[in-house]
Design a protein around this motif. Sequence first.
Motif, PDB file in Angstrom:
ATOM      1  N   PRO A   1     -41.893  54.942  38.895  1.00 35.58           N
ATOM      2  CA  PRO A   1     -41.255  54.585  37.897  1.00 35.58           C
ATOM      3  C   PRO A   1     -39.592  55.123  37.967  1.00 35.58           C
ATOM      4  CG  PRO A   1     -42.749  56.034  37.165  1.00 35.58           C
ATOM      5  CD  PRO A   1     -42.729  56.113  37.787  1.00 35.58           C
ATOM      6  N   THR A   2     -39.234  55.172  39.399  1.00 31.73           N
ATOM      7  CA  THR A   2     -37.827  55.243  39.905  1.00 31.73           C
ATOM      8  C   THR A   2     -38.201  54.106  40.922  1.00 31.73           C
ATOM      9  OG1 THR A   2     -38.575  56.319  41.680  1.00 31.73           O
ATOM     10  CG2 THR A   2     -37.796  57.661  40.144  1.00 31.73           C
ATOM     11  N   LEU A   3     -38.742  52.741  40.985  1.00 32.93           N
ATOM     12  CA  LEU A   3     -38.853  52.199  41.414  1.00 32.93           C
ATOM     13  C   LEU A   3     -37.519  50.993  41.410  1.00 32.93           C
ATOM     14  CD1 LEU A   3     -42.240  50.823  42.546  1.00 32.93           C
ATOM     15  CD2 LEU A   3     -40.759  52.229  44.501  1.00 32.93           C
ATOM     16  N   PRO A   4     -36.535  50.827  42.587  1.00 35.29           N
ATOM     17  CA  PRO A   4     -35.515  49.365  41.286  1.00 35.29           C
ATOM     18  C   PRO A   4     -35.896  48.162  41.867  1.00 35.29           C
ATOM     19  CG  PRO A   4     -34.990  50.602  43.713  1.00 35.29           C
ATOM     20  CD  PRO A   4     -36.525  51.401  43.150  1.00 35.29           C
ATOM     21  N   PRO A   5     -35.471  47.457  41.835  1.00 37.61           N
ATOM     22  CA  PRO A   5     -36.144  45.715  42.545  1.00 37.61           C
ATOM     23  C   PRO A   5     -35.851  45.899  43.880  1.00 37.61           C
ATOM     24  CG  PRO A   5     -34.368  45.369  40.263  1.00 37.61           C
ATOM     25  CD  PRO A   5     -34.531  46.867  41.098  1.00 37.61           C
ATOM     26  N   ILE A   6     -36.966  44.638  44.239  1.00 40.70           N
ATOM     27  CA  ILE A   6     -36.895  44.306  45.448  1.00 40.70           C
ATOM     28  C   ILE A   6     -36.251  43.282  45.416  1.00 40.70           C
ATOM     29  CG2 ILE A   6     -37.709  43.735  47.680  1.00 40.70           C
ATOM     30  CD1 ILE A   6     -38.015  46.496  46.906  1.00 40.70           C
TER      31      ILE A   6
ATOM     32  N   THR B   1     -49.922  50.403  44.183  1.00 41.18           N
ATOM     33  CA  THR B   1     -50.485  50.781  46.323  1.00 41.18           C
ATOM     34  C   THR B   1     -50.052  51.845  46.622  1.00 41.18           C
ATOM     35  OG1 THR B   1     -52.129  49.037  45.287  1.00 41.18           O
ATOM     36  CG2 THR B   1     -51.906  50.147  47.831  1.00 41.18           C
ATOM     37  N   PHE B   2     -48.453  50.915  47.159  1.00 43.40           N
ATOM     38  CA  PHE B   2     -47.771  51.145  47.702  1.00 43.40           C
ATOM     39  C   PHE B   2     -47.008  52.433  47.544  1.00 43.40           C
ATOM     40  CE2 PHE B   2     -46.797  46.639  48.990  1.00 43.40           C
ATOM     41  CZ  PHE B   2     -48.031  46.153  49.206  1.00 43.40           C
ATOM     42  N   ALA B   3     -45.970  52.506  46.442  1.00 40.95           N
ATOM     43  CA  ALA B   3     -45.482  53.472  46.130  1.00 40.95           C
ATOM     44  C   ALA B   3     -46.500  54.994  45.774  1.00 40.95           C
ATOM     45  CB  ALA B   3     -44.998  53.629  45.078  1.00 40.95           C
ATOM     46  N   PRO B   4     -47.577  54.948  45.261  1.00 45.42           N
ATOM     47  CA  PRO B   4     -48.216  56.258  45.731  1.00 45.42           C
ATOM     48  C   PRO B   4     -48.921  56.676  46.783  1.00 45.42           C
ATOM     49  CG  PRO B   4     -49.123  54.659  43.145  1.00 45.42           C
ATOM     50  CD  PRO B   4     -47.943  54.308  44.953  1.00 45.42           C
ATOM     51  N   LYS B   5     -48.427  55.922  48.210  1.00 49.44           N
ATOM     52  CA  LYS B   5     -49.311  56.158  49.553  1.00 49.44           C
ATOM     53  C   LYS B   5     -48.064  57.338  50.171  1.00 49.44           C
ATOM     54  CE  LYS B   5     -52.865  53.197  49.678  1.00 49.44           C
ATOM     55  NZ  LYS B   5     -53.858  52.326  50.935  1.00 49.44           N
ATOM     56  N   CYS B   6     -46.744  56.372  49.866  1.00 49.57           N
ATOM     57  CA  CYS B   6     -46.210  57.296  50.083  1.00 49.57           C
ATOM     58  C   CYS B   6     -45.446  58.444  49.427  1.00 49.57           C
ATOM     59  CB  CYS B   6     -44.604  55.959  50.102  1.00 49.57           C
ATOM     60  SG  CYS B   6     -45.224  54.522  51.108  1.00 49.57           S
ATOM     61  N   GLY B   7     -45.652  58.343  48.327  1.00 49.29           N
ATOM     62  CA  GLY B   7     -45.181  59.768  47.625  1.00 49.29           C
ATOM     63  C   GLY B   7     -43.815  59.287  46.812  1.00 49.29           C
ATOM     64  N   VAL B   8     -43.561  58.150  46.567  1.00 49.61           N
ATOM     65  CA  VAL B   8     -42.833  57.530  45.767  1.00 49.61           C
ATOM     66  C   VAL B   8     -42.899  57.825  43.800  1.00 49.61           C
ATOM     67  CG1 VAL B   8     -41.050  55.400  44.994  1.00 49.61           C
ATOM     68  CG2 VAL B   8     -41.882  56.505  48.174  1.00 49.61           C
TER      69      VAL B   8
ATOM     70  N   PRO C   1     -28.572  55.082  45.785  1.00 61.00           N
ATOM     71  CA  PRO C   1     -29.600  56.208  46.133  1.00 61.00           C
ATOM     72  C   PRO C   1     -30.164  57.355  45.585  1.00 61.00           C
ATOM     73  CG  PRO C   1     -28.488  55.015  47.556  1.00 61.00           C
ATOM     74  CD  PRO C   1     -27.804  55.239  46.385  1.00 61.00           C
ATOM     75  N   ASN C   2     -29.883  58.404  44.626  1.00 60.28           N
ATOM     76  CA  ASN C   2     -29.096  59.292  44.029  1.00 60.28           C
ATOM     77  C   ASN C   2     -30.939  58.765  42.918  1.00 60.28           C
ATOM     78  OD1 ASN C   2     -28.167  58.209  42.501  1.00 60.28           O
ATOM     79  ND2 ASN C   2     -26.499  59.954  42.388  1.00 60.28           N
ATOM     80  N   ASN C   3     -30.685  57.925  42.334  1.00 61.20           N
ATOM     81  CA  ASN C   3     -31.716  57.731  41.349  1.00 61.20           C
ATOM     82  C   ASN C   3     -32.805  57.188  41.306  1.00 61.20           C
ATOM     83  OD1 ASN C   3     -30.095  55.755  41.042  1.00 61.20           O
ATOM     84  ND2 ASN C   3     -28.780  56.523  39.014  1.00 61.20           N
ATOM     85  N   THR C   4     -33.122  56.577  42.949  1.00 67.80           N
ATOM     86  CA  THR C   4     -33.946  55.278  43.220  1.00 67.80           C
ATOM     87  C   THR C   4     -34.705  56.423  44.578  1.00 67.80           C
ATOM     88  OG1 THR C   4     -33.045  54.310  44.423  1.00 67.80           O
ATOM     89  CG2 THR C   4     -32.963  53.707  42.183  1.00 67.80           C
ATOM     90  N   PHE C   5     -36.220  55.736  44.393  1.00 75.20           N
ATOM     91  CA  PHE C   5     -37.264  55.908  45.289  1.00 75.20           C
ATOM     92  C   PHE C   5     -37.587  57.532  45.263  1.00 75.20           C
ATOM     93  CE2 PHE C   5     -35.581  52.039  46.719  1.00 75.20           C
ATOM     94  CZ  PHE C   5     -36.858  50.890  46.775  1.00 75.20           C
ATOM     95  N   ALA C   6     -37.607  58.137  44.322  1.00 74.07           N
ATOM     96  CA  ALA C   6     -37.371  60.106  44.209  1.00 74.07           C
ATOM     97  C   ALA C   6     -38.987  59.949  44.635  1.00 74.07           C
ATOM     98  CB  ALA C   6     -37.696  59.811  42.578  1.00 74.07           C
TER      99      ALA C   6
ATOM    100  N   GLY D   1     -37.935  56.440  51.430  1.00 81.05           N
ATOM    101  CA  GLY D   1     -39.091  56.111  49.788  1.00 81.05           C
ATOM    102  C   GLY D   1     -39.749  54.527  50.314  1.00 81.05           C
ATOM    103  N   LEU D   2     -38.383  53.442  51.010  1.00 79.81           N
ATOM    104  CA  LEU D   2     -38.007  52.685  51.092  1.00 79.81           C
ATOM    105  C   LEU D   2     -38.843  51.991  52.201  1.00 79.81           C
ATOM    106  CD1 LEU D   2     -37.676  49.456  50.024  1.00 79.81           C
ATOM    107  CD2 LEU D   2     -35.695  49.712  49.822  1.00 79.81           C
ATOM    108  N   GLY D   3     -38.576  51.979  53.679  1.00 81.91           N
ATOM    109  CA  GLY D   3     -39.253  52.379  54.487  1.00 81.91           C
ATOM    110  C   GLY D   3     -40.456  52.745  55.038  1.00 81.91           C
ATOM    111  N   CYS D   4     -40.952  53.383  54.018  1.00 80.91           N
ATOM    112  CA  CYS D   4     -42.425  53.552  53.858  1.00 80.91           C
ATOM    113  C   CYS D   4     -43.538  52.554  52.809  1.00 80.91           C
ATOM    114  CB  CYS D   4     -43.031  55.441  53.407  1.00 80.91           C
ATOM    115  SG  CYS D   4     -44.445  55.586  53.690  1.00 80.91           S
ATOM    116  N   ILE D   5     -42.812  51.958  52.068  1.00 84.16           N
ATOM    117  CA  ILE D   5     -43.512  51.052  51.722  1.00 84.16           C
ATOM    118  C   ILE D   5     -43.476  49.510  52.287  1.00 84.16           C
ATOM    119  CG2 ILE D   5     -43.095  50.184  49.471  1.00 84.16           C
ATOM    120  CD1 ILE D   5     -42.107  51.833  47.820  1.00 84.16           C
ATOM    121  N   ALA D   6     -42.452  49.460  53.178  1.00 85.36           N
ATOM    122  CA  ALA D   6     -42.440  48.958  53.887  1.00 85.36           C
ATOM    123  C   ALA D   6     -43.030  48.627  54.653  1.00 85.36           C
ATOM    124  CB  ALA D   6     -40.809  48.444  54.334  1.00 85.36           C
TER     125      ALA D   6
END
Length: 229
Positions: free
Chosen positions: A107-112, A97-104, A176-181, A65-70
């Motif tokens: 609300p589950t995004l942690p801080p970058i 923008t980034f999360a929806p396009k990746c299917g992330v 990993p188990n509770n972020t980037f759902a 999920g983070l890779g796709c956002i990158a």
Amino acid sequence: SNFDQIGRGQMAMARGFSIWFLVISPLLLSASAADSKNNPADELVAVINSNRTSHKSSTLFDNPGLGCIALEYLKAFQGQCDDVSSKKPANSDFADTFAPKCGVLAPTLPPITGRLLGCQTKYVPPSQAFSDILIQNSRSLEILYDKNHTQVGAAVSGTDGGSPYFWCVLFSSGAPNNTFALEGGVVKTVRPGCFSGNNDDCSAAQGFQHGLWVLISGILLVLFYNSGL
């Protein structure tokens, strides 16, 4: 005589094939090398984790999920290499923008917790991109070895399938188990470009390889014409 003409023709053909072999062999090897790896973004993550462990830092989870956002982060530059050092997308773009396009699920995004970004006109292997493009100064090393990172995502993309080439590494905190759902449990496929962690075969050098084969075809035509084949 006809035999002399045939002999000269055969010699010309032999010379043509010899020249063809000498010229084309290194190009074929280059094309093969460019296609020998499936995903340069995964390779880049491997280089990052190797450098972190050698520095006594923890190995980071390669989150798709983070890779796709990158990769979406790179697209925000719209192929403008000069903007990499002077601009960056707004923080709100991650959730909007980034999360929806990746299917992330936003609300589950942690801080970058950090980012490494680079761009140049020539495609290089991931290890070289790491050392020559992404790690530029002591600040880059601080970001690389930061102990707040727990996850990493990397992406590489050309512009319209070719130059310039953009490289991005995003770091985040969180488990990993509770972020980037992910919606449906699977990250969306995003093209063009490659991102890490998604078990996807991908070649960021595809544009380079296409141009190389066009060059090879042109050389072949010239050699065959000049040798009378």
